[in-house]
Motif scaffolding. Structure first.
Motif, PDB file in Angstrom:
ATOM      1  N   ARG A  18       0.853  -1.188   0.000  1.00 36.25           N
ATOM      2  CA  ARG A  18       0.000   0.000   0.000  1.00 36.25           C
ATOM      3  C   ARG A  18       0.886   1.233   0.000  1.00 36.25           C
ATOM      4  NH1 ARG A  18      -5.301   1.306   1.448  1.00 36.25           N
ATOM      5  NH2 ARG A  18      -5.599   3.309   2.496  1.00 36.25           N
ATOM      6  N   LEU A  19       0.695   2.074  -1.007  1.00 34.77           N
ATOM      7  CA  LEU A  19       1.427   3.333  -1.098  1.00 34.77           C
ATOM      8  C   LEU A  19       0.522   4.472  -0.647  1.00 34.77           C
ATOM      9  CD1 LEU A  19       3.074   2.948  -4.638  1.00 34.77           C
ATOM     10  CD2 LEU A  19       3.899   2.106  -2.429  1.00 34.77           C
ATOM     11  N   SER A  20       1.141   5.468  -0.033  1.00 30.20           N
ATOM     12  CA  SER A  20       0.410   6.675   0.377  1.00 30.20           C
ATOM     13  C   SER A  20       1.164   7.908  -0.064  1.00 30.20           C
ATOM     14  CB  SER A  20       0.213   6.698   1.896  1.00 30.20           C
ATOM     15  OG  SER A  20      -0.644   5.672   2.321  1.00 30.20           O
ATOM     16  N   CYS A  21       0.422   8.968  -0.301  1.00 32.37           N
ATOM     17  CA  CYS A  21       1.010  10.239  -0.719  1.00 32.37           C
ATOM     18  C   CYS A  21       0.187  11.359  -0.107  1.00 32.37           C
ATOM     19  CB  CYS A  21       1.002  10.333  -2.237  1.00 32.37           C
ATOM     20  SG  CYS A  21       1.422  11.954  -2.911  1.00 32.37           S
ATOM     21  N   THR A  22       0.873  12.273   0.567  1.00 36.92           N
ATOM     22  CA  THR A  22       0.184  13.373   1.234  1.00 36.92           C
ATOM     23  C   THR A  22       0.648  14.698   0.672  1.00 36.92           C
ATOM     24  OG1 THR A  22      -0.073  12.098   3.275  1.00 36.92           O
ATOM     25  CG2 THR A  22      -0.259  14.487   3.445  1.00 36.92           C
ATOM     26  N   SER A  23      -0.307  15.548   0.366  1.00 39.35           N
ATOM     27  CA  SER A  23      -0.028  16.904  -0.093  1.00 39.35           C
ATOM     28  C   SER A  23      -0.014  17.832   1.110  1.00 39.35           C
ATOM     29  CB  SER A  23      -1.107  17.341  -1.079  1.00 39.35           C
ATOM     30  OG  SER A  23      -1.057  18.735  -1.301  1.00 39.35           O
ATOM     31  N   SER A  24       1.041  18.626   1.193  1.00 37.83           N
ATOM     32  CA  SER A  24       1.159  19.530   2.335  1.00 37.83           C
ATOM     33  C   SER A  24       0.406  20.824   2.049  1.00 37.83           C
ATOM     34  CB  SER A  24       2.632  19.837   2.609  1.00 37.83           C
ATOM     35  OG  SER A  24       3.230  20.426   1.481  1.00 37.83           O
ATOM     36  N   GLY A  25      -0.793  20.945   2.605  1.00 38.01           N
ATOM     37  CA  GLY A  25      -1.459  22.229   2.595  1.00 38.01           C
ATOM     38  C   GLY A  25      -2.355  22.539   1.419  1.00 38.01           C
ATOM     39  N   ARG A  26      -2.600  21.570   0.533  1.00 42.24           N
ATOM     40  CA  ARG A  26      -3.481  21.875  -0.585  1.00 42.24           C
ATOM     41  C   ARG A  26      -4.203  20.614  -1.028  1.00 42.24           C
ATOM     42  NH1 ARG A  26      -1.854  24.683  -6.420  1.00 42.24           N
ATOM     43  NH2 ARG A  26      -3.882  24.428  -7.394  1.00 42.24           N
ATOM     44  N   ASN A  27      -5.482  20.768  -1.324  1.00 45.63           N
ATOM     45  CA  ASN A  27      -6.297  19.670  -1.825  1.00 45.63           C
ATOM     46  C   ASN A  27      -6.486  19.846  -3.328  1.00 45.63           C
ATOM     47  OD1 ASN A  27      -9.429  18.600  -2.311  1.00 45.63           O
ATOM     48  ND2 ASN A  27      -8.173  17.311  -1.004  1.00 45.63           N
ATOM     49  N   PHE A  28      -5.783  19.030  -4.113  1.00 44.54           N
ATOM     50  CA  PHE A  28      -5.834  19.140  -5.559  1.00 44.54           C
ATOM     51  C   PHE A  28      -7.073  18.465  -6.128  1.00 44.54           C
ATOM     52  CE2 PHE A  28      -1.735  20.896  -6.820  1.00 44.54           C
ATOM     53  CZ  PHE A  28      -1.011  20.772  -5.652  1.00 44.54           C
ATOM     54  N   TYR A  29      -7.476  18.916  -7.295  1.00 48.66           N
ATOM     55  CA  TYR A  29      -8.637  18.323  -7.960  1.00 48.66           C
ATOM     56  C   TYR A  29      -8.369  16.868  -8.331  1.00 48.66           C
ATOM     57  CZ  TYR A  29     -12.713  17.950 -10.970  1.00 48.66           C
ATOM     58  OH  TYR A  29     -13.900  17.574 -11.522  1.00 48.66           O
ATOM     59  N   LYS A  61      -5.741  -2.869 -13.764  1.00 52.28           N
ATOM     60  CA  LYS A  61      -7.175  -2.939 -13.491  1.00 52.28           C
ATOM     61  C   LYS A  61      -7.521  -4.287 -12.853  1.00 52.28           C
ATOM     62  CE  LYS A  61      -9.281  -0.664 -16.597  1.00 52.28           C
ATOM     63  NZ  LYS A  61      -9.922  -0.263 -17.885  1.00 52.28           N
ATOM     64  N   GLY A  62      -8.305  -4.222 -11.786  1.00 54.09           N
ATOM     65  CA  GLY A  62      -8.691  -5.436 -11.084  1.00 54.09           C
ATOM     66  C   GLY A  62      -7.710  -5.867 -10.004  1.00 54.09           C
ATOM     67  N   ARG A  63      -6.527  -5.247  -9.972  1.00 51.23           N
ATOM     68  CA  ARG A  63      -5.522  -5.598  -8.956  1.00 51.23           C
ATOM     69  C   ARG A  63      -5.203  -4.417  -8.035  1.00 51.23           C
ATOM     70  NH1 ARG A  63      -0.495  -6.744 -10.495  1.00 51.23           N
ATOM     71  NH2 ARG A  63      -0.581  -5.500 -12.395  1.00 51.23           N
ATOM     72  N   PHE A  64      -5.229  -3.214  -8.572  1.00 47.81           N
ATOM     73  CA  PHE A  64      -4.895  -2.012  -7.812  1.00 47.81           C
ATOM     74  C   PHE A  64      -6.159  -1.233  -7.498  1.00 47.81           C
ATOM     75  CE2 PHE A  64      -0.260  -1.263  -9.442  1.00 47.81           C
ATOM     76  CZ  PHE A  64       0.051  -2.582  -9.128  1.00 47.81           C
ATOM     77  N   ILE A  65      -6.162  -0.586  -6.352  1.00 47.44           N
ATOM     78  CA  ILE A  65      -7.268   0.277  -5.945  1.00 47.44           C
ATOM     79  C   ILE A  65      -6.706   1.621  -5.495  1.00 47.44           C
ATOM     80  CG2 ILE A  65      -9.218   0.593  -4.382  1.00 47.44           C
ATOM     81  CD1 ILE A  65      -9.284  -2.480  -4.095  1.00 47.44           C
ATOM     82  N   VAL A  66      -7.166   2.690  -6.154  1.00 49.14           N
ATOM     83  CA  VAL A  66      -6.736   4.038  -5.770  1.00 49.14           C
ATOM     84  C   VAL A  66      -7.861   4.691  -4.979  1.00 49.14           C
ATOM     85  CG1 VAL A  66      -7.534   5.105  -7.939  1.00 49.14           C
ATOM     86  CG2 VAL A  66      -5.714   6.199  -6.596  1.00 49.14           C
ATOM     87  N   SER A  67      -7.492   5.407  -3.931  1.00 48.20           N
ATOM     88  CA  SER A  67      -8.479   6.086  -3.100  1.00 48.20           C
ATOM     89  C   SER A  67      -7.861   7.354  -2.529  1.00 48.20           C
ATOM     90  CB  SER A  67      -8.942   5.164  -1.959  1.00 48.20           C
ATOM     91  OG  SER A  67      -7.849   4.827  -1.113  1.00 48.20           O
ATOM     92  N   ASN A  76      -4.052   7.143  -1.793  1.00 44.74           N
ATOM     93  CA  ASN A  76      -3.480   5.832  -1.508  1.00 44.74           C
ATOM     94  C   ASN A  76      -3.569   4.940  -2.741  1.00 44.74           C
ATOM     95  OD1 ASN A  76      -3.151   6.320   1.412  1.00 44.74           O
ATOM     96  ND2 ASN A  76      -5.392   6.331   1.401  1.00 44.74           N
ATOM     97  N   LEU A  77      -2.672   3.988  -2.823  1.00 42.98           N
ATOM     98  CA  LEU A  77      -2.711   2.988  -3.880  1.00 42.98           C
ATOM     99  C   LEU A  77      -2.523   1.618  -3.233  1.00 42.98           C
ATOM    100  CD1 LEU A  77      -2.940   2.632  -6.977  1.00 42.98           C
ATOM    101  CD2 LEU A  77      -0.438   2.488  -7.013  1.00 42.98           C
ATOM    102  N   GLN A  78      -3.590   0.858  -3.188  1.00 46.50           N
ATOM    103  CA  GLN A  78      -3.521  -0.505  -2.689  1.00 46.50           C
ATOM    104  C   GLN A  78      -3.200  -1.421  -3.856  1.00 46.50           C
ATOM    105  OE1 GLN A  78      -3.813  -1.782   0.490  1.00 46.50           O
ATOM    106  NE2 GLN A  78      -3.294  -3.749  -0.437  1.00 46.50           N
ATOM    107  N   MET A  79      -2.084  -2.115  -3.765  1.00 46.28           N
ATOM    108  CA  MET A  79      -1.616  -2.949  -4.867  1.00 46.28           C
ATOM    109  C   MET A  79      -1.671  -4.407  -4.428  1.00 46.28           C
ATOM    110  SD  MET A  79       1.598  -0.653  -6.210  1.00 46.28           S
ATOM    111  CE  MET A  79       2.573  -0.928  -4.736  1.00 46.28           C
ATOM    112  N   ASN A  80      -2.504  -5.176  -5.117  1.00 46.08           N
ATOM    113  CA  ASN A  80      -2.692  -6.588  -4.793  1.00 46.08           C
ATOM    114  C   ASN A  80      -2.225  -7.465  -5.942  1.00 46.08           C
ATOM    115  OD1 ASN A  80      -4.035  -5.861  -2.330  1.00 46.08           O
ATOM    116  ND2 ASN A  80      -5.902  -5.520  -3.507  1.00 46.08           N
ATOM    117  N   ASN A  81      -1.986  -8.728  -5.638  1.00 44.93           N
ATOM    118  CA  ASN A  81      -1.556  -9.691  -6.654  1.00 44.93           C
ATOM    119  C   ASN A  81      -0.422  -9.112  -7.506  1.00 44.93           C
ATOM    120  OD1 ASN A  81      -1.476 -12.032  -8.187  1.00 44.93           O
ATOM    121  ND2 ASN A  81      -3.174 -11.411  -9.513  1.00 44.93           N
ATOM    122  N   LEU A  82       0.586  -8.613  -6.836  1.00 46.85           N
ATOM    123  CA  LEU A  82       1.684  -7.956  -7.525  1.00 46.85           C
ATOM    124  C   LEU A  82       2.473  -8.922  -8.395  1.00 46.85           C
ATOM    125  CD1 LEU A  82       2.724  -5.577  -4.659  1.00 46.85           C
ATOM    126  CD2 LEU A  82       2.239  -4.847  -7.002  1.00 46.85           C
TER     127      LEU A  82
END
Length: 113
Positions: A18-29, A61-67, A76-82
């Motif tokens: 599971r990968l995560s990425c945080t933006s400091s101080g701004r919510n992008f479209y 498609k079908g293996r990764f879930i972005v949220s 976040n990027l949940q990566m399954n069945n890598l």
């Protein structure tokens, strides 16, 4: 504004990360993930819009879930069945429509037995 990624590492084929990425101080479209394997060009992996709409490259498609969590400016990027073909450096990107936006520093993912 910066993007800070975390969660890369090494995993065996069939495993998950599971990968995560945080933006400091701004919510992008738009927020999303790209990856670059050694010797290859950077390629798009997945995108999630502010309202939660998602899109995926056919290869994941079908293996990764972005949220995303808009309260934390995080994607976040949940990566399954890598697979070994998923190996590379994963980059977070955040942007407004019709703009280039900004990139994270990258986090390495290695899928190997």
């Amino acid at each position: 504004v910066q993007l800070v990624e975390s969660g890369g590492g090494m995993v065996q084929p069939g495993g998950s990360l599971r990968l995560s990425c945080t933006s400091s101080g701004r919510n992008f479209y738009n927020m999303g993930w790209y990856r670059q394997a050694a010797g290859n060009q950077r390629e798009w992996v997945a995108t999630v819009g502010r309202a939660g709409s998602t899109a995926y490259a056919d290869s994941v498609k079908g293996r990764f879930i972005v949220s995303r969590d808009n309260t934390k400016n995080t994607v976040n990027l949940q990566m399954n069945n890598l697979k070994p073909a998923d190996t590379g450096v994963y980059y977070c990107r955040a942007w407004e429509p019709r703009e280039n936006g900004i990139w994270g520093q990258g986090t390495k993912v290695t899928v190997s037995s």
